[in-house]
Design an enzyme around this catalytic site. Structure first.
Site, PDB file in Angstrom:
ATOM      1  N   LYS A  11      29.548  37.786  51.327  1.00 26.00           N
ATOM      2  CA  LYS A  11      30.800  37.195  50.865  1.00 26.00           C
ATOM      3  C   LYS A  11      30.975  37.404  49.345  1.00 26.00           C
ATOM      4  CE  LYS A  11      30.651  33.649  54.521  1.00 26.00           C
ATOM      5  NZ  LYS A  11      30.624  32.177  54.799  1.00 26.00           N
ATOM      6  N   TYR A  51      38.513  34.687  60.714  1.00 28.55           N
ATOM      7  CA  TYR A  51      38.193  33.266  60.837  1.00 28.55           C
ATOM      8  C   TYR A  51      39.193  32.529  61.735  1.00 28.55           C
ATOM      9  CZ  TYR A  51      34.426  33.350  57.347  1.00 28.55           C
ATOM     10  OH  TYR A  51      33.242  33.567  56.686  1.00 28.55           O
ATOM     11  N   PHE A  59      39.164  23.086  56.377  1.00 30.77           N
ATOM     12  CA  PHE A  59      38.648  24.000  55.356  1.00 30.77           C
ATOM     13  C   PHE A  59      39.202  25.419  55.493  1.00 30.77           C
ATOM     14  CE2 PHE A  59      35.480  23.753  58.800  1.00 30.77           C
ATOM     15  CZ  PHE A  59      35.384  25.092  59.181  1.00 30.77           C
ATOM     16  N   THR A  93      24.341  27.078  58.515  1.00 29.81           N
ATOM     17  CA  THR A  93      25.630  27.131  57.809  1.00 29.81           C
ATOM     18  C   THR A  93      25.593  26.297  56.534  1.00 29.81           C
ATOM     19  OG1 THR A  93      26.706  27.385  59.955  1.00 29.81           O
ATOM     20  CG2 THR A  93      28.107  26.743  58.107  1.00 29.81           C
ATOM     21  N   ARG A 104      20.425  31.917  53.171  1.00 31.10           N
ATOM     22  CA  ARG A 104      21.106  30.725  52.648  1.00 31.10           C
ATOM     23  C   ARG A 104      20.113  29.706  52.099  1.00 31.10           C
ATOM     24  NH1 ARG A 104      25.314  30.353  57.718  1.00 31.10           N
ATOM     25  NH2 ARG A 104      27.005  31.615  56.850  1.00 31.10           N
ATOM     26  N   ASN A 114      28.291  30.005  50.831  1.00 37.59           N
ATOM     27  CA  ASN A 114      27.018  30.234  51.521  1.00 37.59           C
ATOM     28  C   ASN A 114      26.667  31.711  51.700  1.00 37.59           C
ATOM     29  OD1 ASN A 114      28.666  30.843  53.670  1.00 37.59           O
ATOM     30  ND2 ASN A 114      28.046  29.111  54.941  1.00 37.59           N
ATOM     31  N   HIS A 117      27.952  36.111  55.956  1.00 37.32           N
ATOM     32  CA  HIS A 117      28.464  35.838  57.304  1.00 37.32           C
ATOM     33  C   HIS A 117      27.684  36.679  58.310  1.00 37.32           C
ATOM     34  CE1 HIS A 117      31.193  35.469  60.713  1.00 37.32           C
ATOM     35  NE2 HIS A 117      30.961  36.760  60.900  1.00 37.32           N
ATOM     36  N   GLU A 128      34.387  41.136  65.946  1.00 35.25           N
ATOM     37  CA  GLU A 128      34.345  41.307  64.491  1.00 35.25           C
ATOM     38  C   GLU A 128      34.097  42.759  64.098  1.00 35.25           C
ATOM     39  OE1 GLU A 128      32.965  36.708  63.542  1.00 35.25           O
ATOM     40  OE2 GLU A 128      31.481  38.299  63.295  1.00 35.25           O
TER      41      GLU A 128
HETATM   42  P1  DAT Z   1      28.759  30.248  60.037  1.00 37.32           P
HETATM   43  O1  DAT Z   1      29.258  30.998  58.810  1.00 37.32           O
HETATM   44  O2  DAT Z   1      27.349  29.790  59.862  1.00 37.32           O
HETATM   45  O3  DAT Z   1      28.982  31.020  61.315  1.00 37.32           O
HETATM   46  P2  DAT Z   1      30.993  28.564  60.849  1.00 37.32           P
HETATM   47  O4  DAT Z   1      31.441  29.673  61.730  1.00 37.32           O
HETATM   48  O5  DAT Z   1      30.872  27.203  61.454  1.00 37.32           O
HETATM   49  O6  DAT Z   1      29.619  28.900  60.127  1.00 37.32           O
HETATM   50  O7  DAT Z   1      32.004  28.418  59.625  1.00 37.32           O
HETATM   51  C1  DAT Z   1      32.481  29.583  58.977  1.00 37.32           C
HETATM   52  C2  DAT Z   1      32.441  29.349  57.493  1.00 37.32           C
HETATM   53  O8  DAT Z   1      33.372  28.326  57.165  1.00 37.32           O
HETATM   54  C3  DAT Z   1      31.122  28.849  56.948  1.00 37.32           C
HETATM   55  O9  DAT Z   1      30.212  29.902  56.662  1.00 37.32           O
HETATM   56  C4  DAT Z   1      31.526  28.133  55.711  1.00 37.32           C
HETATM   57  C5  DAT Z   1      32.881  27.559  56.082  1.00 37.32           C
HETATM   58  N1  DAT Z   1      32.755  26.163  56.540  1.00 37.32           N
HETATM   59  C6  DAT Z   1      32.313  25.746  57.732  1.00 37.32           C
HETATM   60  N2  DAT Z   1      32.318  24.407  57.818  1.00 37.32           N
HETATM   61  C7  DAT Z   1      32.798  23.982  56.633  1.00 37.32           C
HETATM   62  C8  DAT Z   1      33.040  22.702  56.068  1.00 37.32           C
HETATM   63  N3  DAT Z   1      32.811  21.578  56.757  1.00 37.32           N
HETATM   64  N4  DAT Z   1      33.515  22.656  54.806  1.00 37.32           N
HETATM   65  C9  DAT Z   1      33.760  23.754  54.090  1.00 37.32           C
HETATM   66  N5  DAT Z   1      33.545  25.005  54.566  1.00 37.32           N
HETATM   67  C10 DAT Z   1      33.070  25.109  55.806  1.00 37.32           C
HETATM   68 MG    MG Z   2      30.677  31.468  62.378  1.00 38.62          MG
END
Ligand code: DAT
Ligand code: MG
Length: 152
Positions: A11, A51, A59, A93, A104, A114, A117, A128
């Protein structure tokens, strides 16, 4: 052997912080094969599709703003079990819950920054990969040391 493919992206925070070589190295050293690589600032349309599963989350807008705020390193890695293994290499995450030794866990503190991805399953991975790469942008090759990492 069942060779999976997964989509991985460093990222904008990982790029800005100079973590590209460190992160590429972790996947190389593990023994996975890089078959696609590009460096781009994602469009809003691409980010919203990528996303899309999160579009009703509070978020979402901030996430799209962040991921389109600068260049990302988009990659496809191939190997046995690479989808799940990449998620383990990446860590939880929430970076403060990610184990030391994970990307991470070693390099991040905040969920909104973080660093990396990784696709979370086979269907997400194929979605993707086809969103970010054309078939012609993926390279089929055999690393010269492959016999030292794969029995068959
Ligand atoms: P991952 O990236 O581990 O697959 P995810 O798909 O649940 O996680 O979420 C995608 C991204 O969105 C994550 O890397 C960071 C952001 N994100 C997720 N939950 C969040 C939250 N509660 N507040 C802020 N950003 C968040
Ligand atoms: Mg994800």
């Amino acid at each position: 052997m069942d060779r999976e493919k997964t989509f991985i992206a460093i990222k904008p925070d990982g790029v800005q912080r100079g973590l590209v070589s460190e992160i590429l190295g972790r996947f190389e050293q593990k023994g996975f094969k890089l078959i696609g690589l590009k460096f781009l600032t994602p469009s809003r349309e691409l980010a919203e599709q990528h996303y899309g599963v999160h579009k009703n989350k509070p978020f979402f807008n901030g996430l799209v703003e962040f991921i389109t705020s600068g260049p990302v390193v988009a990659m496809v890695w191939e190997g046995e079990g690479v989808i799940g293994s990449a998620r383990k290499l990446i860590g939880s995450t929430k970076p403060l819950e990610a184990e030391p030794g994970t990307i991470r866990g070693d390099f991040a503190v905040n969920i909104g920054r973080n660093v990396i991805h990784g696709s979370d399953g086979p269907e997400t991975a194929s979605f993707e990969i086809s969103l970010w790469f054309k078939d012609s942008e993926l390279t089929n090759w055999t690393p010269s040391d492959e016999i030292w990492r794969l029995e068959n």
